[in-house]
Design an enzyme around this catalytic site. Structure first.
Site, PDB file in Angstrom:
ATOM      1  N   THR A 264       0.844  -1.208   0.000  1.00 22.60           N
ATOM      2  CA  THR A 264       0.000   0.000   0.000  1.00 22.60           C
ATOM      3  C   THR A 264       0.871   1.247   0.000  1.00 22.60           C
ATOM      4  O   THR A 264       0.359   2.349   0.185  1.00 22.60           O
ATOM      5  CB  THR A 264      -0.875   0.056   1.272  1.00 22.60           C
ATOM      6  OG1 THR A 264      -0.020  -0.089   2.410  1.00 22.60           O
ATOM      7  CG2 THR A 264      -1.941  -1.014   1.278  1.00 22.60           C
ATOM      8  N   ALA A 265       2.197   1.076  -0.172  1.00 22.02           N
ATOM      9  CA  ALA A 265       3.104   2.222  -0.033  1.00 22.02           C
ATOM     10  C   ALA A 265       3.335   2.905  -1.384  1.00 22.02           C
ATOM     11  O   ALA A 265       2.644   3.872  -1.720  1.00 22.02           O
ATOM     12  CB  ALA A 265       4.396   1.761   0.616  1.00 22.02           C
ATOM     13  N   ARG A 266       4.244   2.360  -2.155  1.00 20.94           N
ATOM     14  CA  ARG A 266       4.496   2.877  -3.500  1.00 20.94           C
ATOM     15  C   ARG A 266       4.945   1.711  -4.376  1.00 20.94           C
ATOM     16  O   ARG A 266       5.702   0.832  -3.941  1.00 20.94           O
ATOM     17  CB  ARG A 266       5.594   3.944  -3.488  1.00 20.94           C
ATOM     18  CG  ARG A 266       5.150   5.323  -3.011  1.00 20.94           C
ATOM     19  CD  ARG A 266       4.154   5.989  -3.948  1.00 20.94           C
ATOM     20  NE  ARG A 266       3.795   7.340  -3.561  1.00 20.94           N
ATOM     21  CZ  ARG A 266       2.714   7.672  -2.830  1.00 20.94           C
ATOM     22  NH1 ARG A 266       1.892   6.723  -2.413  1.00 20.94           N
ATOM     23  NH2 ARG A 266       2.463   8.936  -2.548  1.00 20.94           N
TER      24      ARG A 266
ATOM     25  N   ASP B  22      -2.110  -2.101  -4.080  1.00 22.43           N
ATOM     26  CA  ASP B  22      -2.905  -0.869  -4.215  1.00 22.43           C
ATOM     27  C   ASP B  22      -2.120   0.187  -4.983  1.00 22.43           C
ATOM     28  O   ASP B  22      -2.683   1.193  -5.400  1.00 22.43           O
ATOM     29  CB  ASP B  22      -3.257  -0.344  -2.817  1.00 22.43           C
ATOM     30  CG  ASP B  22      -4.172   0.881  -2.862  1.00 22.43           C
ATOM     31  OD1 ASP B  22      -5.171   0.839  -3.605  1.00 22.43           O
ATOM     32  OD2 ASP B  22      -3.889   1.878  -2.160  1.00 22.43           O
TER      33      ASP B  22
ATOM     34  N   GLU C  21       1.714   3.611 -12.543  1.00 27.25           N
ATOM     35  CA  GLU C  21       0.259   3.697 -12.438  1.00 27.25           C
ATOM     36  C   GLU C  21      -0.213   5.040 -12.986  1.00 27.25           C
ATOM     37  O   GLU C  21       0.584   5.980 -13.015  1.00 27.25           O
ATOM     38  CB  GLU C  21      -0.176   3.554 -10.973  1.00 27.25           C
ATOM     39  CG  GLU C  21       0.331   4.664 -10.055  1.00 27.25           C
ATOM     40  CD  GLU C  21      -0.108   4.502  -8.611  1.00 27.25           C
ATOM     41  OE1 GLU C  21       0.113   3.425  -8.022  1.00 27.25           O
ATOM     42  OE2 GLU C  21      -0.683   5.485  -8.091  1.00 27.25           O
TER      43      GLU C  21
ATOM     44  N   HIS D 273      -5.010   2.419  -6.061  1.00 26.06           N
ATOM     45  CA  HIS D 273      -4.416   3.455  -5.199  1.00 26.06           C
ATOM     46  C   HIS D 273      -5.482   4.176  -4.367  1.00 26.06           C
ATOM     47  O   HIS D 273      -5.675   5.394  -4.504  1.00 26.06           O
ATOM     48  CB  HIS D 273      -3.615   4.456  -6.040  1.00 26.06           C
ATOM     49  CG  HIS D 273      -2.609   5.226  -5.230  1.00 26.06           C
ATOM     50  ND1 HIS D 273      -1.382   5.583  -5.707  1.00 26.06           N
ATOM     51  CD2 HIS D 273      -2.646   5.708  -3.962  1.00 26.06           C
ATOM     52  CE1 HIS D 273      -0.709   6.268  -4.785  1.00 26.06           C
ATOM     53  NE2 HIS D 273      -1.475   6.344  -3.701  1.00 26.06           N
ATOM     54  N   ILE D 274      -6.148   3.405  -3.504  1.00 27.86           N
ATOM     55  CA  ILE D 274      -7.223   3.992  -2.685  1.00 27.86           C
ATOM     56  C   ILE D 274      -6.945   3.874  -1.189  1.00 27.86           C
ATOM     57  O   ILE D 274      -7.870   3.932  -0.375  1.00 27.86           O
ATOM     58  CB  ILE D 274      -8.599   3.363  -3.017  1.00 27.86           C
ATOM     59  CG1 ILE D 274      -8.551   1.829  -2.856  1.00 27.86           C
ATOM     60  CG2 ILE D 274      -9.063   3.752  -4.410  1.00 27.86           C
ATOM     61  CD1 ILE D 274      -9.935   1.176  -2.891  1.00 27.86           C
ATOM     62  N   GLY D 275      -5.660   3.728  -0.838  1.00 23.19           N
ATOM     63  CA  GLY D 275      -5.312   3.563   0.579  1.00 23.19           C
ATOM     64  C   GLY D 275      -5.918   4.627   1.478  1.00 23.19           C
ATOM     65  O   GLY D 275      -6.423   4.329   2.557  1.00 23.19           O
ATOM     66  N   SER D 276      -5.870   5.878   1.051  1.00 29.01           N
ATOM     67  CA  SER D 276      -6.365   6.960   1.923  1.00 29.01           C
ATOM     68  C   SER D 276      -7.765   7.417   1.530  1.00 29.01           C
ATOM     69  O   SER D 276      -8.246   8.433   2.026  1.00 29.01           O
ATOM     70  CB  SER D 276      -5.399   8.143   1.863  1.00 29.01           C
ATOM     71  OG  SER D 276      -5.320   8.652   0.543  1.00 29.01           O
TER      72      SER D 276
HETATM   73  C1  DGY Z   1      -0.346   9.553  -0.124  1.00 33.81           C
HETATM   74  O1  DGY Z   1      -0.853  10.375   0.643  1.00 33.81           O
HETATM   75  O2  DGY Z   1       0.866   9.492  -0.322  1.00 33.81           O
HETATM   76  C2  DGY Z   1      -1.274   8.635  -0.835  1.00 33.81           C
HETATM   77  O3  DGY Z   1      -0.589   7.687  -1.556  1.00 33.81           O
HETATM   78  C3  DGY Z   1      -2.207   9.411  -1.742  1.00 33.81           C
HETATM   79  O4  DGY Z   1      -1.466  10.279  -2.491  1.00 33.81           O
END
Ligand code: DGY
Length: 323
Positions: free
Chosen positions: A239-241, A265, A270, A289-292
Protein backbone atom coordinates in the site's frame (compact mmCIF):
# COMPACT_ATOMS: atom_id res chain seq x y z
CA UNK A 1 -7.83 45.08 3.33
CA UNK A 2 -5.23 42.31 3.20
CA UNK A 3 -4.82 40.48 -0.07
CA UNK A 4 -5.40 36.75 0.25
CA UNK A 5 -2.57 34.63 -1.19
CA UNK A 6 -3.44 32.94 -4.48
CA UNK A 7 -3.16 29.15 -4.28
CA UNK A 8 -3.25 26.73 -7.19
CA UNK A 9 -5.19 23.60 -6.21
CA UNK A 10 -4.47 20.96 -8.82
CA UNK A 11 -7.33 18.51 -8.20
CA UNK A 12 -10.92 18.65 -6.92
CA UNK A 13 -10.78 18.53 -3.12
CA UNK A 14 -13.62 17.71 -0.68
CA UNK A 15 -16.22 20.50 -0.41
CA UNK A 16 -15.33 21.35 3.20
CA UNK A 17 -11.68 21.81 2.20
CA UNK A 18 -12.51 24.00 -0.79
CA UNK A 19 -14.85 26.06 1.40
CA UNK A 20 -12.03 26.75 3.84
CA UNK A 21 -9.73 27.57 0.94
CA UNK A 22 -12.26 30.11 -0.39
CA UNK A 23 -12.62 31.65 3.05
CA UNK A 24 -8.90 32.11 3.72
CA UNK A 25 -7.22 32.24 0.31
CA UNK A 26 -7.74 33.19 -3.29
CA UNK A 27 -7.85 29.60 -4.60
CA UNK A 28 -7.50 28.57 -8.23
CA UNK A 29 -9.64 25.45 -8.06
CA UNK A 30 -10.01 22.64 -10.55
CA UNK A 31 -13.73 21.76 -10.47
CA UNK A 32 -13.42 19.40 -13.46
CA UNK A 33 -10.59 17.53 -11.74
CA UNK A 34 -8.70 17.02 -15.02
CA UNK A 35 -4.99 16.26 -14.68
CA UNK A 36 -2.88 19.30 -15.66
CA UNK A 37 0.13 18.84 -17.89
CA UNK A 38 3.36 20.28 -16.49
CA UNK A 39 3.10 23.23 -18.89
CA UNK A 40 -0.47 23.96 -17.79
CA UNK A 41 0.50 23.72 -14.15
CA UNK A 42 3.39 26.15 -14.60
CA UNK A 43 1.14 28.55 -16.48
CA UNK A 44 -1.60 28.36 -13.83
CA UNK A 45 0.96 29.10 -11.11
CA UNK A 46 1.72 32.55 -12.51
CA UNK A 47 1.13 35.07 -9.71
CA UNK A 48 0.22 32.36 -7.19
CA UNK A 49 2.02 32.07 -3.86
CA UNK A 50 1.44 28.38 -3.27
CA UNK A 51 0.36 25.06 -4.75
CA UNK A 52 -1.71 22.28 -3.24
CA UNK A 53 -0.83 19.33 -5.48
CA UNK A 54 -1.46 15.59 -5.19
CA UNK A 55 0.91 12.72 -5.91
CA UNK A 56 -0.52 12.73 -9.45
CA UNK A 57 1.47 15.85 -10.33
CA UNK A 58 5.06 15.10 -11.23
CA UNK A 59 6.95 18.00 -9.68
CA UNK A 60 10.31 17.02 -11.11
CA UNK A 61 13.43 19.14 -10.78
CA UNK A 62 12.73 20.55 -14.23
CA UNK A 63 9.13 21.52 -13.38
CA UNK A 64 10.14 23.08 -10.06
CA UNK A 65 12.90 24.97 -11.80
CA UNK A 66 10.32 26.44 -14.21
CA UNK A 67 7.80 27.46 -11.52
CA UNK A 68 7.30 31.21 -11.26
CA UNK A 69 9.28 32.93 -8.49
CA UNK A 70 6.00 33.85 -6.80
CA UNK A 71 5.53 30.23 -5.61
CA UNK A 72 6.75 30.00 -2.02
CA UNK A 73 5.13 26.82 -0.74
CA UNK A 74 4.07 23.42 -2.08
CA UNK A 75 1.58 22.05 0.46
CA UNK A 76 1.11 18.49 -0.77
CA UNK A 77 -2.21 16.70 -0.36
CA UNK A 78 -0.36 13.42 0.29
CA UNK A 79 1.95 11.86 2.79
CA UNK A 80 4.23 10.50 0.05
CA UNK A 81 6.47 13.12 -1.54
CA UNK A 82 8.29 10.99 -4.11
CA UNK A 83 6.49 12.93 -6.88
CA UNK A 84 8.18 16.12 -5.76
CA UNK A 85 11.90 16.83 -6.10
CA UNK A 86 12.74 18.12 -2.63
CA UNK A 87 16.28 19.16 -3.50
CA UNK A 88 15.06 21.27 -6.41
CA UNK A 89 12.50 22.90 -4.09
CA UNK A 90 15.15 23.61 -1.46
CA UNK A 91 17.40 25.14 -4.12
CA UNK A 92 14.61 27.44 -5.22
CA UNK A 93 13.71 28.35 -1.62
CA UNK A 94 10.28 26.72 -1.83
CA UNK A 95 8.87 25.21 1.37
CA UNK A 96 7.37 21.73 0.94
CA UNK A 97 4.94 20.01 3.31
CA UNK A 98 3.01 16.73 3.36
CA UNK A 99 0.03 15.25 5.26
CA UNK A 100 1.23 12.56 7.67
CA UNK A 101 -0.75 10.90 10.50
CA UNK A 102 -4.25 11.57 9.19
CA UNK A 103 -4.22 8.67 6.73
CA UNK A 104 -2.73 6.01 9.01
CA UNK A 105 -5.99 4.26 9.86
CA UNK A 106 -7.43 4.35 6.33
CA UNK A 107 -4.24 3.03 4.74
CA UNK A 108 -3.81 0.30 7.35
CA UNK A 109 -7.43 -0.72 6.68
CA UNK A 110 -6.61 -1.19 3.01
CA UNK A 111 -3.46 -3.17 3.87
CA UNK A 112 -5.59 -5.46 6.01
CA UNK A 113 -8.16 -5.72 3.25
CA UNK A 114 -5.40 -6.71 0.79
CA UNK A 115 -4.03 -9.33 3.17
CA UNK A 116 -7.44 -10.94 3.55
CA UNK A 117 -8.52 -10.55 -0.06
CA UNK A 118 -5.30 -11.99 -1.47
CA UNK A 119 -5.17 -14.84 1.05
CA UNK A 120 -8.83 -15.77 0.57
CA UNK A 121 -9.07 -15.31 -3.21
CA UNK A 122 -11.63 -12.51 -2.94
CA UNK A 123 -10.93 -11.18 -6.44
CA UNK A 124 -11.42 -14.56 -8.07
CA UNK A 125 -14.59 -15.16 -6.07
CA UNK A 126 -16.04 -11.78 -6.92
CA UNK A 127 -15.31 -12.27 -10.61
CA UNK A 128 -16.92 -15.70 -10.53
CA UNK A 129 -20.19 -14.54 -9.00
CA UNK A 130 -20.35 -11.42 -11.14
CA UNK A 131 -19.78 -13.36 -14.36
CA UNK A 132 -22.66 -15.75 -13.55
CA UNK A 133 -20.21 -18.65 -13.96
CA UNK A 134 -20.63 -19.84 -10.37
CA UNK A 135 -22.29 -23.25 -10.57
CA UNK A 136 -21.24 -25.42 -7.65
CA UNK A 137 -19.84 -25.69 -4.13
CA UNK A 138 -17.53 -28.40 -2.85
CA UNK A 139 -15.06 -28.80 0.04
CA UNK A 140 -12.14 -27.88 -2.20
CA UNK A 141 -13.88 -25.00 -3.92
CA UNK A 142 -12.06 -21.63 -3.72
CA UNK A 143 -9.91 -22.73 -0.81
CA UNK A 144 -7.53 -20.04 0.38
CA UNK A 145 -5.06 -19.59 3.21
CA UNK A 146 -5.93 -18.37 6.68
CA UNK A 147 -4.32 -15.21 8.10
CA UNK A 148 -5.31 -15.73 11.72
CA UNK A 149 -2.33 -16.67 13.85
CA UNK A 150 0.19 -16.30 11.01
CA UNK A 151 3.35 -14.20 10.98
CA UNK A 152 2.99 -10.73 9.48
CA UNK A 153 6.28 -9.18 8.34
CA UNK A 154 6.28 -5.41 8.05
CA UNK A 155 9.02 -3.48 6.27
CA UNK A 156 8.89 0.14 7.44
CA UNK A 157 7.42 0.35 10.93
CA UNK A 158 6.43 4.00 10.71
CA UNK A 159 2.98 5.37 11.38
CA UNK A 160 0.98 3.20 8.96
CA UNK A 161 3.07 0.10 9.72
CA UNK A 162 2.36 0.47 13.43
CA UNK A 163 -1.38 0.87 12.90
CA UNK A 164 -1.45 -2.19 10.65
CA UNK A 165 0.51 -4.13 13.29
CA UNK A 166 -2.10 -3.22 15.90
CA UNK A 167 -5.06 -4.13 13.68
CA UNK A 168 -3.50 -7.42 12.55
CA UNK A 169 -2.45 -8.37 16.08
CA UNK A 170 -5.69 -7.40 17.80
CA UNK A 171 -8.03 -8.41 15.00
CA UNK A 172 -6.42 -11.51 13.55
CA UNK A 173 -4.05 -12.65 16.27
CA UNK A 174 -1.13 -12.30 13.85
CA UNK A 175 2.44 -12.33 15.20
CA UNK A 176 4.23 -9.18 14.15
CA UNK A 177 7.80 -9.25 12.82
CA UNK A 178 9.37 -6.12 11.41
CA UNK A 179 12.34 -4.38 9.91
CA UNK A 180 12.84 -0.65 10.30
CA UNK A 181 15.84 1.63 10.03
CA UNK A 182 15.69 2.05 13.80
CA UNK A 183 14.20 -0.26 16.37
CA UNK A 184 11.06 1.03 18.08
CA UNK A 185 10.96 1.52 21.86
CA UNK A 186 9.30 -1.46 23.65
CA UNK A 187 6.00 0.36 24.29
CA UNK A 188 5.62 1.02 20.56
CA UNK A 189 6.88 -2.44 19.59
CA UNK A 190 4.09 -4.03 21.62
CA UNK A 191 5.74 -7.45 21.40
CA UNK A 192 6.69 -7.23 17.70
CA UNK A 193 9.97 -8.93 16.80
CA UNK A 194 12.62 -6.66 15.28
CA UNK A 195 15.15 -7.70 12.60
CA UNK A 196 18.21 -5.67 11.73
CA UNK A 197 17.92 -6.46 8.04
CA UNK A 198 15.24 -7.18 5.46
CA UNK A 199 17.02 -10.47 4.72
CA UNK A 200 16.62 -11.67 8.30
CA UNK A 201 12.96 -10.68 8.42
CA UNK A 202 11.80 -12.32 5.19
CA UNK A 203 12.01 -16.03 6.13
CA UNK A 204 9.68 -15.21 9.06
CA UNK A 205 6.95 -13.50 7.05
CA UNK A 206 3.98 -15.64 6.01
CA UNK A 207 2.52 -12.32 4.92
CA UNK A 208 4.73 -9.38 3.97
CA UNK A 209 3.45 -5.79 3.95
CA UNK A 210 5.50 -2.86 2.64
CA UNK A 211 5.32 0.51 4.38
CA UNK A 212 8.38 2.53 3.48
CA UNK A 213 8.59 5.67 1.36
CA UNK A 214 9.84 5.44 -2.22
CA UNK A 215 13.38 6.78 -2.29
CA UNK A 216 16.44 5.89 -4.38
CA UNK A 217 17.43 3.49 -1.54
CA UNK A 218 14.09 1.63 -1.46
CA UNK A 219 13.51 1.41 -5.22
CA UNK A 220 13.19 -2.27 -6.18
CA UNK A 221 13.56 -3.28 -2.53
CA UNK A 222 11.47 -6.42 -3.06
CA UNK A 223 13.46 -8.06 -5.83
CA UNK A 224 13.76 -11.69 -6.95
CA UNK A 225 16.55 -12.51 -4.53
CA UNK A 226 14.57 -11.24 -1.57
CA UNK A 227 11.34 -12.88 -2.70
CA UNK A 228 13.20 -16.20 -2.70
CA UNK A 229 13.85 -15.70 1.04
CA UNK A 230 10.12 -15.62 1.84
CA UNK A 231 8.50 -18.88 2.95
CA UNK A 232 6.92 -20.83 0.07
CA UNK A 233 3.29 -19.80 -0.25
CA UNK A 234 3.78 -16.36 1.30
CA UNK A 235 1.49 -13.43 0.54
CA UNK A 236 2.85 -9.98 -0.40
CA UNK A 237 0.90 -6.74 -0.04
CA UNK A 238 1.83 -3.19 -0.96
CA UNK A 239 0.00 0.00 0.00
CA UNK A 240 3.10 2.22 -0.03
CA UNK A 241 4.50 2.88 -3.50
CA UNK A 242 4.90 0.70 -6.59
CA UNK A 243 8.57 1.61 -6.85
CA UNK A 244 9.35 -0.65 -3.89
CA UNK A 245 8.69 -3.75 -6.00
CA UNK A 246 10.53 -5.31 -8.92
CA UNK A 247 7.37 -6.16 -10.88
CA UNK A 248 8.92 -8.79 -13.14
CA UNK A 249 10.25 -10.67 -10.11
CA UNK A 250 6.89 -10.51 -8.31
CA UNK A 251 4.97 -11.65 -11.39
CA UNK A 252 7.43 -14.55 -11.83
CA UNK A 253 7.03 -15.63 -8.19
CA UNK A 254 3.23 -15.44 -8.44
CA UNK A 255 3.22 -17.41 -11.70
CA UNK A 256 5.55 -20.13 -10.44
CA UNK A 257 3.59 -20.67 -7.22
CA UNK A 258 6.51 -19.55 -5.04
CA UNK A 259 4.05 -17.00 -3.63
CA UNK A 260 0.44 -17.81 -2.86
CA UNK A 261 -0.86 -14.38 -3.79
CA UNK A 262 -0.31 -10.64 -3.74
CA UNK A 263 -2.55 -7.69 -2.90
CA UNK A 264 -1.56 -4.40 -4.51
CA UNK A 265 -2.90 -0.87 -4.21
CA UNK A 266 0.07 0.94 -5.79
CA UNK A 267 2.14 0.27 -8.90
CA UNK A 268 5.08 1.33 -10.96
CA UNK A 269 3.78 3.45 -13.85
CA UNK A 270 0.26 3.70 -12.44
CA UNK A 271 -2.45 4.18 -13.39
CA UNK A 272 -2.27 3.12 -17.04
CA UNK A 273 0.99 1.34 -17.70
CA UNK A 274 1.18 -1.10 -14.81
CA UNK A 275 2.97 -4.41 -15.40
CA UNK A 276 0.66 -6.45 -17.70
CA UNK A 277 1.42 -9.62 -15.74
CA UNK A 278 -0.69 -8.41 -12.84
CA UNK A 279 -3.85 -8.16 -14.91
CA UNK A 280 -3.35 -11.68 -16.26
CA UNK A 281 -2.86 -13.42 -12.93
CA UNK A 282 -5.78 -14.67 -10.86
CA UNK A 283 -3.77 -14.67 -7.64
CA UNK A 284 -3.26 -10.91 -7.50
CA UNK A 285 -5.89 -8.73 -5.88
CA UNK A 286 -5.70 -5.28 -7.45
CA UNK A 287 -6.94 -1.94 -6.14
CA UNK A 288 -6.49 1.50 -7.77
CA UNK A 289 -4.42 3.46 -5.20
CA UNK A 290 -7.22 3.99 -2.69
CA UNK A 291 -5.31 3.56 0.58
CA UNK A 292 -6.36 6.96 1.92
CA UNK A 293 -9.68 7.13 0.08
CA UNK A 294 -12.22 7.50 2.86
CA UNK A 295 -14.42 10.58 3.20
CA UNK A 296 -13.06 11.23 6.67
CA UNK A 297 -9.42 10.89 5.66
CA UNK A 298 -9.64 12.98 2.51
CA UNK A 299 -11.14 15.89 4.49
CA UNK A 300 -8.49 15.45 7.17
CA UNK A 301 -5.73 15.43 4.52
CA UNK A 302 -7.11 18.64 3.02
CA UNK A 303 -7.30 20.36 6.40
CA UNK A 304 -3.79 19.19 7.22
CA UNK A 305 -2.49 20.72 3.96
CA UNK A 306 -4.33 23.94 4.81
CA UNK A 307 -2.90 23.97 8.35
CA UNK A 308 0.52 23.92 6.72
CA UNK A 309 -0.40 26.77 4.37
CA UNK A 310 -1.86 28.77 7.29
CA UNK A 311 1.31 28.32 9.33
CA UNK A 312 3.50 29.36 6.42
CA UNK A 313 1.52 32.51 5.61
CA UNK A 314 1.32 33.43 9.32
CA UNK A 315 5.12 33.35 9.41
CA UNK A 316 5.25 30.15 11.51
CA UNK A 317 7.07 26.90 10.75
CA UNK A 318 4.59 24.51 9.05
CA UNK A 319 4.14 21.40 11.19
CA UNK A 320 4.72 18.98 8.31
CA UNK A 321 7.65 20.60 6.56
CA UNK A 322 9.71 18.12 4.55
CA UNK A 323 11.83 20.68 2.66
C1 DGY B 1 -0.35 9.55 -0.12
O1 DGY B 1 -0.85 10.38 0.64
O2 DGY B 1 0.87 9.49 -0.32
C2 DGY B 1 -1.27 8.64 -0.84
O3 DGY B 1 -0.59 7.69 -1.56
C3 DGY B 1 -2.21 9.41 -1.74
O4 DGY B 1 -1.47 10.28 -2.49
Amino acid sequence: MTVKPAILVTRKLPDAVEERLRRDYDPRLNPDDGLYSSDELIELCKGAAGIVPCHTEQLSAEVIERLPGSIKIIANFSVGVDHCDLNAARKKGITVTNTPEVLNEATAEIALLLILAASRRAGEGERLVRSREWRDWSPDFMVGVQSTGKNLGIIGMGRVGQVLARKARDGLGMNIHYHNRTRLPPEQEAGAIFYDSVEELLPNADVLSLHCPATPETTGLLNGERISLLPDGAVVVNTARGALIDDAALVAALSSGKLWAAGLDVYNNEPVDIHPGYRDLDNVFLLPHIGSATRETRVAMGFRALDNLDAYFAGREPGDRVA
